[in-house]
Scaffold this motif. Structure first.
Motif, PDB file in Angstrom:
ATOM      1  N   VAL A   1       0.815  -1.219   0.000  1.00  0.00           N
ATOM      2  CA  VAL A   1       0.000   0.000   0.000  1.00  0.00           C
ATOM      3  C   VAL A   1       0.850   1.272   0.000  1.00  0.00           C
ATOM      4  O   VAL A   1       0.364   2.337   0.349  1.00  0.00           O
ATOM      5  N   THR A   2       2.091   1.166  -0.405  1.00  0.00           N
ATOM      6  CA  THR A   2       2.989   2.312  -0.442  1.00  0.00           C
ATOM      7  C   THR A   2       3.138   2.791  -1.881  1.00  0.00           C
ATOM      8  O   THR A   2       3.575   2.032  -2.748  1.00  0.00           O
ATOM      9  N   GLU A   3       2.768   4.035  -2.111  1.00  0.00           N
ATOM     10  CA  GLU A   3       2.828   4.583  -3.470  1.00  0.00           C
ATOM     11  C   GLU A   3       4.234   4.512  -4.060  1.00  0.00           C
ATOM     12  O   GLU A   3       4.405   4.281  -5.259  1.00  0.00           O
ATOM     13  N   GLU A   4       5.242   4.677  -3.226  1.00  0.00           N
ATOM     14  CA  GLU A   4       6.618   4.648  -3.708  1.00  0.00           C
ATOM     15  C   GLU A   4       6.969   3.304  -4.350  1.00  0.00           C
ATOM     16  O   GLU A   4       7.706   3.254  -5.329  1.00  0.00           O
ATOM     17  N   VAL A   5       6.455   2.219  -3.786  1.00  0.00           N
ATOM     18  CA  VAL A   5       6.718   0.893  -4.350  1.00  0.00           C
ATOM     19  C   VAL A   5       6.123   0.800  -5.749  1.00  0.00           C
ATOM     20  O   VAL A   5       6.753   0.285  -6.680  1.00  0.00           O
ATOM     21  N   TRP A   6       4.923   1.315  -5.938  1.00  0.00           N
ATOM     22  CA  TRP A   6       4.263   1.248  -7.242  1.00  0.00           C
ATOM     23  C   TRP A   6       4.935   2.176  -8.256  1.00  0.00           C
ATOM     24  O   TRP A   6       5.040   1.846  -9.435  1.00  0.00           O
ATOM     25  N   THR A   7       5.412   3.324  -7.801  1.00  0.00           N
ATOM     26  CA  THR A   7       6.154   4.227  -8.678  1.00  0.00           C
ATOM     27  C   THR A   7       7.469   3.575  -9.089  1.00  0.00           C
ATOM     28  O   THR A   7       7.854   3.598 -10.263  1.00  0.00           O
ATOM     29  N   LEU A   8       8.150   3.003  -8.119  1.00  0.00           N
ATOM     30  CA  LEU A   8       9.391   2.284  -8.391  1.00  0.00           C
ATOM     31  C   LEU A   8       9.152   1.160  -9.399  1.00  0.00           C
ATOM     32  O   LEU A   8       9.891   1.018 -10.376  1.00  0.00           O
ATOM     33  N   ALA A   9       8.104   0.391  -9.177  1.00  0.00           N
ATOM     34  CA  ALA A   9       7.786  -0.726 -10.077  1.00  0.00           C
ATOM     35  C   ALA A   9       7.492  -0.223 -11.490  1.00  0.00           C
ATOM     36  O   ALA A   9       7.903  -0.847 -12.472  1.00  0.00           O
ATOM     37  N   GLY A  10       6.806   0.894 -11.592  1.00  0.00           N
ATOM     38  CA  GLY A  10       6.493   1.449 -12.904  1.00  0.00           C
ATOM     39  C   GLY A  10       7.727   1.878 -13.680  1.00  0.00           C
ATOM     40  O   GLY A  10       7.725   1.880 -14.912  1.00  0.00           O
TER      41      GLY A  10
ATOM     42  N   GLY B   1       2.393 -15.158  -3.143  1.00  0.00           N
ATOM     43  CA  GLY B   1       0.937 -15.175  -3.007  1.00  0.00           C
ATOM     44  C   GLY B   1       0.419 -14.142  -2.032  1.00  0.00           C
ATOM     45  O   GLY B   1      -0.580 -13.462  -2.298  1.00  0.00           O
ATOM     46  N   SER B   2       1.085 -13.984  -0.898  1.00  0.00           N
ATOM     47  CA  SER B   2       0.608 -13.024   0.103  1.00  0.00           C
ATOM     48  C   SER B   2       0.678 -11.598  -0.438  1.00  0.00           C
ATOM     49  O   SER B   2      -0.242 -10.809  -0.239  1.00  0.00           O
ATOM     50  N   VAL B   3       1.753 -11.265  -1.130  1.00  0.00           N
ATOM     51  CA  VAL B   3       1.874  -9.919  -1.694  1.00  0.00           C
ATOM     52  C   VAL B   3       0.810  -9.700  -2.766  1.00  0.00           C
ATOM     53  O   VAL B   3       0.152  -8.654  -2.797  1.00  0.00           O
ATOM     54  N   THR B   4       0.619 -10.684  -3.625  1.00  0.00           N
ATOM     55  CA  THR B   4      -0.370 -10.569  -4.701  1.00  0.00           C
ATOM     56  C   THR B   4      -1.781 -10.430  -4.143  1.00  0.00           C
ATOM     57  O   THR B   4      -2.550  -9.556  -4.570  1.00  0.00           O
ATOM     58  N   VAL B   5      -2.130 -11.276  -3.183  1.00  0.00           N
ATOM     59  CA  VAL B   5      -3.475 -11.232  -2.594  1.00  0.00           C
ATOM     60  C   VAL B   5      -3.731  -9.881  -1.939  1.00  0.00           C
ATOM     61  O   VAL B   5      -4.785  -9.263  -2.157  1.00  0.00           O
ATOM     62  N   LEU B   6      -2.779  -9.403  -1.155  1.00  0.00           N
ATOM     63  CA  LEU B   6      -2.975  -8.107  -0.501  1.00  0.00           C
ATOM     64  C   LEU B   6      -3.077  -6.974  -1.518  1.00  0.00           C
ATOM     65  O   LEU B   6      -3.914  -6.081  -1.372  1.00  0.00           O
ATOM     66  N   ALA B   7      -2.233  -7.003  -2.539  1.00  0.00           N
ATOM     67  CA  ALA B   7      -2.283  -5.952  -3.568  1.00  0.00           C
ATOM     68  C   ALA B   7      -3.652  -5.911  -4.229  1.00  0.00           C
ATOM     69  O   ALA B   7      -4.234  -4.834  -4.424  1.00  0.00           O
ATOM     70  N   LEU B   8      -4.187  -7.073  -4.556  1.00  0.00           N
ATOM     71  CA  LEU B   8      -5.490  -7.121  -5.226  1.00  0.00           C
ATOM     72  C   LEU B   8      -6.640  -6.791  -4.274  1.00  0.00           C
ATOM     73  O   LEU B   8      -7.580  -6.088  -4.653  1.00  0.00           O
ATOM     74  N   LEU B   9      -6.576  -7.288  -3.044  1.00  0.00           N
ATOM     75  CA  LEU B   9      -7.637  -6.985  -2.082  1.00  0.00           C
ATOM     76  C   LEU B   9      -7.705  -5.503  -1.734  1.00  0.00           C
ATOM     77  O   LEU B   9      -8.786  -4.948  -1.559  1.00  0.00           O
ATOM     78  N   PHE B  10      -6.552  -4.870  -1.629  1.00  0.00           N
ATOM     79  CA  PHE B  10      -6.521  -3.436  -1.338  1.00  0.00           C
ATOM     80  C   PHE B  10      -6.773  -2.580  -2.574  1.00  0.00           C
ATOM     81  O   PHE B  10      -6.897  -1.362  -2.467  1.00  0.00           O
ATOM     82  N   GLY B  11      -6.826  -3.199  -3.746  1.00  0.00           N
ATOM     83  CA  GLY B  11      -7.040  -2.451  -4.970  1.00  0.00           C
ATOM     84  C   GLY B  11      -5.849  -1.572  -5.341  1.00  0.00           C
ATOM     85  O   GLY B  11      -6.009  -0.542  -5.999  1.00  0.00           O
ATOM     86  N   ALA B  12      -4.663  -1.983  -4.930  1.00  0.00           N
ATOM     87  CA  ALA B  12      -3.462  -1.167  -5.153  1.00  0.00           C
ATOM     88  C   ALA B  12      -3.181  -0.882  -6.626  1.00  0.00           C
ATOM     89  O   ALA B  12      -2.877   0.262  -6.971  1.00  0.00           O
TER      90      ALA B  12
END
Length: 147
Positions: A33-42, A95-106
């Motif tokens: 749920v950290t925006e920086e992780v998603w920016t980094l990934a992008g 799996g845990s990271v994927t499930v949380l990402a999808l459940l939180f709508g990240a």
């Protein structure tokens, strides 16, 4: 000379996976749920994400079989030559990271893309980043509560 019966590998129990799940989810949550992780990934290249996946596998194996001197990969139950405990660890980690990402709508929250391919690829890269931390939690929990 006394003949010894071959030692059977210790049974892998559902409780072992439950311990991994607790540790994996515990450390994965803050990174999903950290925006920086998603920016980094992008901004990451796919080669970087695949390298991170290799690092996660290395950390997981080392944590289970090198840091814990009471456990030996050769003494574990196996599937296709791979210890069941290690397979479980990798499934829990990613799996845990994927499930949380999808459940939180990240992905929908942090990614502004129309392309499904870009969404999936960036989500994969973000999951790989979160897995670095999840594997530490999952392997630690598995080792702490090992019998």
């Amino acid at each position: 000379m006394k003949l010894r019966r071959p030692r059977r590998p210790p049974e892998y129990r559902l409780a072992d996976s439950a311990q991994q799940i607790i540790g994996g989810f515990l450390l994965a949550g803050p990174f999903v749920v950290t925006e920086e992780v998603w920016t980094l990934a992008g901004n990451m290249h796919i080669a970087q994400a695949l390298t991170i996946v290799a690092i996660v596998f290395t950390i997981g194996y080392a944590a289970l079989y090198k840091a814990d001197t009471t456990r030996d990969a050769d003494d574990e139950q196996e599937v296709a030559g791979i210890p069941v405990r290690f397979i479980s660890l990798m499934l829990v980690t990613f799996g845990s990271v994927t499930v949380l990402a999808l459940l939180f709508g990240a992905p929908d929250t942090f990614l502004e893309t129309e392309s499904t391919g870009d969404l999936v690829l960036t989500t994969f890269k973000a999951v790989s980043v979160g897995a670095v931390f999840s594997v530490v939690g999952a392997a630690t929990a598995d080792s702490i509560f090992a019998k």
